[in-house]
Scaffold this motif. Sequence first.
Motif, PDB file in Angstrom:
ATOM      1  N   VAL A 210     -36.750  61.690  -4.926  1.00  0.00           N
ATOM      2  CA  VAL A 210     -37.357  61.316  -3.648  1.00  0.00           C
ATOM      3  C   VAL A 210     -36.385  61.526  -2.489  1.00  0.00           C
ATOM      4  CG1 VAL A 210     -38.439  59.408  -2.374  1.00  0.00           C
ATOM      5  CG2 VAL A 210     -38.857  59.673  -4.817  1.00  0.00           C
ATOM      6  N   ILE A 211     -35.090  61.405  -2.758  1.00  0.00           N
ATOM      7  CA  ILE A 211     -34.088  61.445  -1.692  1.00  0.00           C
ATOM      8  C   ILE A 211     -34.154  62.718  -0.851  1.00  0.00           C
ATOM      9  CG2 ILE A 211     -31.604  61.670  -1.315  1.00  0.00           C
ATOM     10  CD1 ILE A 211     -31.149  59.430  -3.279  1.00  0.00           C
ATOM     11  N   PRO A 212     -34.295  63.935  -1.434  1.00  0.00           N
ATOM     12  CA  PRO A 212     -34.353  65.126  -0.565  1.00  0.00           C
ATOM     13  C   PRO A 212     -35.451  65.061   0.485  1.00  0.00           C
ATOM     14  CG  PRO A 212     -33.998  65.777  -2.835  1.00  0.00           C
ATOM     15  CD  PRO A 212     -34.271  64.310  -2.862  1.00  0.00           C
ATOM     16  N   THR A 213     -36.623  64.567   0.123  1.00  0.00           N
ATOM     17  CA  THR A 213     -37.706  64.425   1.101  1.00  0.00           C
ATOM     18  C   THR A 213     -37.344  63.416   2.175  1.00  0.00           C
ATOM     19  OG1 THR A 213     -39.334  64.956  -0.615  1.00  0.00           O
ATOM     20  CG2 THR A 213     -40.150  63.889   1.386  1.00  0.00           C
ATOM     21  N   LEU A 214     -36.731  62.306   1.781  1.00  0.00           N
ATOM     22  CA  LEU A 214     -36.350  61.288   2.756  1.00  0.00           C
ATOM     23  C   LEU A 214     -35.271  61.791   3.703  1.00  0.00           C
ATOM     24  CD1 LEU A 214     -36.256  58.064   0.524  1.00  0.00           C
ATOM     25  CD2 LEU A 214     -38.085  58.859   2.026  1.00  0.00           C
ATOM     26  N   VAL A 215     -34.336  62.592   3.203  1.00  0.00           N
ATOM     27  CA  VAL A 215     -33.281  63.142   4.061  1.00  0.00           C
ATOM     28  C   VAL A 215     -33.879  64.055   5.121  1.00  0.00           C
ATOM     29  CG1 VAL A 215     -31.274  64.663   4.101  1.00  0.00           C
ATOM     30  CG2 VAL A 215     -31.460  62.912   2.337  1.00  0.00           C
ATOM     31  N   SER A 282     -33.095  70.081  10.230  1.00  0.00           N
ATOM     32  CA  SER A 282     -34.140  69.596   9.319  1.00  0.00           C
ATOM     33  C   SER A 282     -34.843  70.753   8.624  1.00  0.00           C
ATOM     34  CB  SER A 282     -35.142  68.742  10.091  1.00  0.00           C
ATOM     35  OG  SER A 282     -36.228  68.377   9.261  1.00  0.00           O
ATOM     36  N   ASN A 283     -35.103  71.825   9.361  1.00  0.00           N
ATOM     37  CA  ASN A 283     -35.747  72.991   8.756  1.00  0.00           C
ATOM     38  C   ASN A 283     -34.852  73.617   7.686  1.00  0.00           C
ATOM     39  OD1 ASN A 283     -37.918  75.120   8.798  1.00  0.00           O
ATOM     40  ND2 ASN A 283     -36.171  76.385   9.385  1.00  0.00           N
ATOM     41  N   TRP A 284     -33.524  73.653   7.946  1.00  0.00           N
ATOM     42  CA  TRP A 284     -32.599  74.179   6.952  1.00  0.00           C
ATOM     43  C   TRP A 284     -32.531  73.275   5.723  1.00  0.00           C
ATOM     44  CZ3 TRP A 284     -28.001  72.206   4.925  1.00  0.00           C
ATOM     45  CH2 TRP A 284     -27.259  73.093   4.151  1.00  0.00           C
ATOM     46  N   LEU A 285     -32.512  71.967   5.947  1.00  0.00           N
ATOM     47  CA  LEU A 285     -32.468  71.030   4.823  1.00  0.00           C
ATOM     48  C   LEU A 285     -33.720  71.133   3.957  1.00  0.00           C
ATOM     49  CD1 LEU A 285     -30.992  67.831   6.517  1.00  0.00           C
ATOM     50  CD2 LEU A 285     -29.897  69.231   4.766  1.00  0.00           C
ATOM     51  N   ARG A 286     -34.866  71.352   4.601  1.00  0.00           N
ATOM     52  CA  ARG A 286     -36.109  71.473   3.842  1.00  0.00           C
ATOM     53  C   ARG A 286     -36.036  72.632   2.854  1.00  0.00           C
ATOM     54  NH1 ARG A 286     -40.284  74.700   4.437  1.00  0.00           N
ATOM     55  NH2 ARG A 286     -39.484  75.483   6.424  1.00  0.00           N
ATOM     56  N   ILE A 287     -35.394  73.720   3.258  1.00  0.00           N
ATOM     57  CA  ILE A 287     -35.254  74.875   2.366  1.00  0.00           C
ATOM     58  C   ILE A 287     -34.116  74.658   1.367  1.00  0.00           C
ATOM     59  CG2 ILE A 287     -34.777  77.351   2.282  1.00  0.00           C
ATOM     60  CD1 ILE A 287     -36.019  77.602   5.044  1.00  0.00           C
ATOM     61  N   ALA A 288     -32.987  74.133   1.841  1.00  0.00           N
ATOM     62  CA  ALA A 288     -31.815  73.984   0.980  1.00  0.00           C
ATOM     63  C   ALA A 288     -32.029  72.963  -0.131  1.00  0.00           C
ATOM     64  CB  ALA A 288     -30.607  73.577   1.819  1.00  0.00           C
ATOM     65  N   LEU A 289     -32.841  71.928   0.123  1.00  0.00           N
ATOM     66  CA  LEU A 289     -33.065  70.887  -0.872  1.00  0.00           C
ATOM     67  C   LEU A 289     -34.257  71.167  -1.779  1.00  0.00           C
ATOM     68  CD1 LEU A 289     -32.415  67.717   1.329  1.00  0.00           C
ATOM     69  CD2 LEU A 289     -30.857  68.815  -0.291  1.00  0.00           C
ATOM     70  N   ASP A 290     -34.950  72.267  -1.537  1.00  0.00           N
ATOM     71  CA  ASP A 290     -36.101  72.633  -2.358  1.00  0.00           C
ATOM     72  C   ASP A 290     -35.686  73.728  -3.333  1.00  0.00           C
ATOM     73  OD1 ASP A 290     -38.484  73.202  -3.522  1.00  0.00           O
ATOM     74  OD2 ASP A 290     -39.566  73.692  -1.675  1.00  0.00           O
ATOM     75  N   PRO A 291     -35.618  73.440  -4.645  1.00  0.00           N
ATOM     76  CA  PRO A 291     -35.181  74.473  -5.602  1.00  0.00           C
ATOM     77  C   PRO A 291     -36.055  75.716  -5.592  1.00  0.00           C
ATOM     78  CG  PRO A 291     -35.183  72.290  -6.619  1.00  0.00           C
ATOM     79  CD  PRO A 291     -35.865  72.146  -5.292  1.00  0.00           C
ATOM     80  N   ALA A 292     -37.325  75.565  -5.201  1.00  0.00           N
ATOM     81  CA  ALA A 292     -38.225  76.715  -5.200  1.00  0.00           C
ATOM     82  C   ALA A 292     -37.961  77.669  -4.042  1.00  0.00           C
ATOM     83  CB  ALA A 292     -39.681  76.234  -5.161  1.00  0.00           C
TER      84      ALA A 292
END
Length: 305
Positions: A210-215, A282-292
């Motif tokens: 859950v943490i990646p989404t919250l970050v 935030s846009n970079w984190l959304r990609i970096a924290l998503d393994p897909a």
Amino acid sequence: MTSISATPTPQKSSLQIVLGMLWRDKFATAAVIFLLIAILCAILGPALFGDIATKQNLRGRNAPPFELERGFMMILGADALGRPLLARIIVAAQNTLTIAAGAVALSATFGAALGLVAGYGPRWLGNAIMRLADVIMSFPSLLLAVIVLYMLSPSVGNVILVLAITRIPIYLRTTRAEVLEVKERMFVQAAQVMGASSSRIVFRHILPMVIPTLVTIATLDFAFVMLAESALSFLGIGIQPPEITWGLMVAQGKQYLSSAWWLAFWPGLAIILTTLSLNLLSNWLRIALDPAQRWRLEISHKGGK
């Protein structure tokens, strides 16, 4: 018979991998650099420029920007009391970022905790928590902050508390939705069959998912909270002088827009650039924290080699 010795490929550390992914997104890199500068201003600004930011010079009232003969600190001009705007913006970064960071940290902590309970705990308890979130969300966040701060003294602590309360439902509802989806996965069910305790399942298996989404949400919410604090200061119920924030500087300069536009322009620009940087990060984190999607940042550029 000749033996061929293969040279092992040096392994990159986790920090090198993250920095490499960040460098491949130039907008995110610029955003991080700007945010680091803002954080340094918030930490060191009051100690280095606190006296300069509060020293009045009535001969330099509303001095226009870019007059270098007055000194480097007057490059952005001066306010109605002759205080240099550059020094005041640097000093004001501390209160502005402290309020935003404190409100986001409190709301994320309590919201995530309540969301974990609502998603994994008993159904009746989850329903009660969600009704509480509905009650908070039924009031417009800015209106609720205005009402509470009108009754309380508008100090830094009260502003942080009020803004944190209004943002708790965002993290609560997001965490609950993530928990309801993750707890149905095979590895969570396997842990339950093996007799793992509920606390171990929640904190060892569910929370890391859950943490990646919250970050990502917290990064965006940081910008929203900063804008909300600026709006409260602009309305006159936020931080009060002699304390200073970027929003308060905009509020103090609004009456001089026709004659001294720079009083409100420069602190407003600081708010805009910080908000834009947070959105890019935030846009970079959304990609970096998503393994897909992380492969987009991990691939190495082969051009020019």
